[in-house]
Scaffold this active site. Structure first.
Site, PDB file in Angstrom:
ATOM      1  CG  HIS A 168       2.250 -16.504 -18.942  1.00 13.18           C
ATOM      2  ND1 HIS A 168       1.502 -17.610 -18.659  1.00 13.18           N
ATOM      3  CD2 HIS A 168       3.210 -16.442 -17.979  1.00 13.18           C
ATOM      4  CE1 HIS A 168       1.964 -18.198 -17.554  1.00 13.18           C
ATOM      5  NE2 HIS A 168       3.011 -17.504 -17.135  1.00 13.18           N
ATOM      6  CB  SER A 289       0.630  -9.023 -50.286  1.00 14.72           C
ATOM      7  OG  SER A 289      -0.719  -8.893 -50.686  1.00 14.72           O
ATOM      8  CE  LYS A 295       1.421  -8.226 -44.902  1.00 12.14           C
ATOM      9  NZ  LYS A 295       0.223  -9.034 -44.792  1.00 12.14           N
ATOM     10  CD  GLU A 302       3.885 -16.428 -42.476  1.00  9.69           C
ATOM     11  OE1 GLU A 302       2.667 -16.412 -42.272  1.00  9.69           O
ATOM     12  OE2 GLU A 302       4.423 -15.718 -43.342  1.00  9.69           O
TER      13      GLU A 302
END
Ligand code: ARG
Length: 472
Positions: A168, A289, A295, A302
């Protein structure tokens, strides 16, 4: 257009099937129905199958030796033209089969017109596709094995590394990182076996099934099957040209593999995030970024996760493509190819990039261990301890639940409670309790088959390496 029994190709159009047509194909229809711009990927398989077919026709006395030699020579030239980008593909000849055949006729004349004896594009495309898929599966499986082996090496280095195991998305119990990595290997291992199994059904020769009903010529189907490396020949000509379930299987297993890769990448993305801080993915595998100078994003992970969407989409496409087709062949089937190629390309690139990225990941072991001590991850071990001291498990669960609530209230850990406090919850607790309350103690107890103890992880690693060796 029939002179002395010789049909020339200068009737209404240059098309190989133009005999019964009186006018040219509408230009838009020609473009709409053409598939050469994508099915040219099957050229090598098409030419191999045509060569085998020609040799068989000669063996069955349907071609002379001279005609057969000339066809095979011509096909060789065409393959070279294609491989060196000197082949002139055209929509006029629709697909890979007729582009090759038209060029063959151009090169060698009348012998070329005999190649299509006892064959149809329907058994031809089924044959080409099966050869192509067979080879693609070998490539995919070889990449799966590489990724497995990369992960196994890392699992060995991290067999003792403690981290929190999650259910969970909450800290559940301490585990070893090696165990987690070996879970990924297990997933990939089943993917490998599924693809391997699928080859049995792919590697069946449809050649000789003709358009649908077989052929009246006395052909030798076993001969072409053997030359093309098929282990069986298909048993029913209708089924051979109509079904693409071998592509559905590939797409299904590809979707399962993709979902596995996606979940692996989801783990990596989480671990790379600041709140987790478990890993650092090498600079070469991240991007920045355009606005935020600080970043460093795990884009590879991804994108692998994202590409799963198209693989699942491709499975949906082939299923829907087949569902409404009356037996046997329908042109709908031409639409099976682009999703197939897309899935194969996508999987190969995902597997390759992950195999390269994994060794570049730095694991922050102390951070992982620290996280494993949060969230009372050894509470189950305390309950198990009380069971060994004679308490029924359900009662032990309640007692430990109370201890956890008290620890939460005092903002402390179970292992930081003094013995006297622990004894307040249950008088069976003794000094040895602290051995099971540590994350190392918890992990080291799980030495059974499939458990997370480092010794067991090393056992899994040995078994996985043996499996990989057997496959070579
Ligand atoms: N291009 C077709 C396909 O991809 C194969 C040719 C069969 N065409 C036909 N009109 N029977 O399935």
């Amino acid at each position: 257009a029939i002179r002395e029994g010789i049909v020339t190709l200068d009737m209404a159009t240059n098309k190989l099937w133009s005999g019964r047509f009186n006018s040219d194909t509408n230009a838009e229809v020609e473009a709409f129905t053409a598939s050469q711009f994508f099915d040219r990927r099957l050229a090598e398989q098409d030419i191999r199958a045509s060569s085998a077919h020609a040799r068989m026709l000669h063996h069955c006395k349907l071609l002379t030796k001279k005609e057969c030699d000339s066809i095979i020579e011509g096909l060789k030239i065409i393959l070279e033209e294609i491989q060196t980008d000197h082949f002139r593909w055209s929509n006029e000849h629709e697909d890979v089969h007729m582009n090759v055949e038209a060029r063959l006729i151009e090169l060698i004349g009348d012998a070329g017109k005999k190649l299509h004896t006892a064959r149809s594009r329907n058994d031809q495309i089924a044959t080409d596709l099966r050869l192509y898929v067979r080879n693609a599966i070998d490539q995919i499986n070889s990449e799966i094995a590489t990724l497995e082996s990369v992960l196994i090496d890392i699992a060995e280095q991290e067999a003792n590394t403690i981290m929190p195991g999650l259910t969970h998305l909450q800290n559940a119990q301490p585990i070893t990182l090696g165990h987690h990595l070996m879970a990924w290997v297990e997933m990939l291992d089943r993917d490998y076996c599924r693809f391997k199994d699928c080859v049995k059904r792919v590697n069946v020769s449809p050649l000789g099934s003709g358009a649908l009903a077989g052929t009246g010529f006395a052909i030798d189907r076993k001969m072409t099957a053997t030359e093309l490396g098929f282990t069986e020949i298909s048993r029913n000509s209708l089924d051979s040209v109509a079904d693409r379930d071998f592509i559905i299987e590939l797409q299904s297993f590809a979707a399962i593999l993709s979902v596995h890769l996606s979940r692996i990448c989801e783990d990596l993305s989480l671990w790379a995030s600041q709140p987790f801080g478990f890993i650092d993915i090498g600079d070469a595998f991240c991007t920045g970024s355009s606005i935020m100078p600080q970043k460093k994003n795990p884009d590879v992970a991804e994108l692998v996760r994202g590409k799963t969407a198209r693989v699942i989409g491709n499975l949906t496409a082939i299923l829907v493509l087949m569902k409404g087709q009356a037996l046997t062949y329908n042109r709908d089937n031409q639409e099976d190819k682009e999703p197939l190629f897309d899935t194969i390309d996508t999987l190969l690139s995902c597997l390759r990039i992950l195999s390269r990225m994994m060794p570049e990941i730095v694991f922050h072991r102390e951070r992982m261990r620290g996280a494993a001590t949060q969230g009372h991850t050894t509470a189950t071990d305390l309950a198990d301890y009380l069971v060994l001291k004679g308490l029924p498990f359900r009662d032990a669960h309640t007692v430990v639940g109370r201890a956890v609530a008290a620890a939460e209230k005092n903002e402390t850990r179970l292992s930081d409670f003094p013995l006297s406090t622990l004894r307040d919850f249950c008088d069976r607790v003794e000094e040895d309790v602290f051995e099971v309350l540590t994350v190392d103690g918890s992990v080291n107890l799980r030495t059974h088959i499939g458990g997370t103890a480092p010794s067991q992880v090393r056992h899994q690693i040995q078994q996985a390496r043996d499996r990989l060796k057997e496959r070579q």
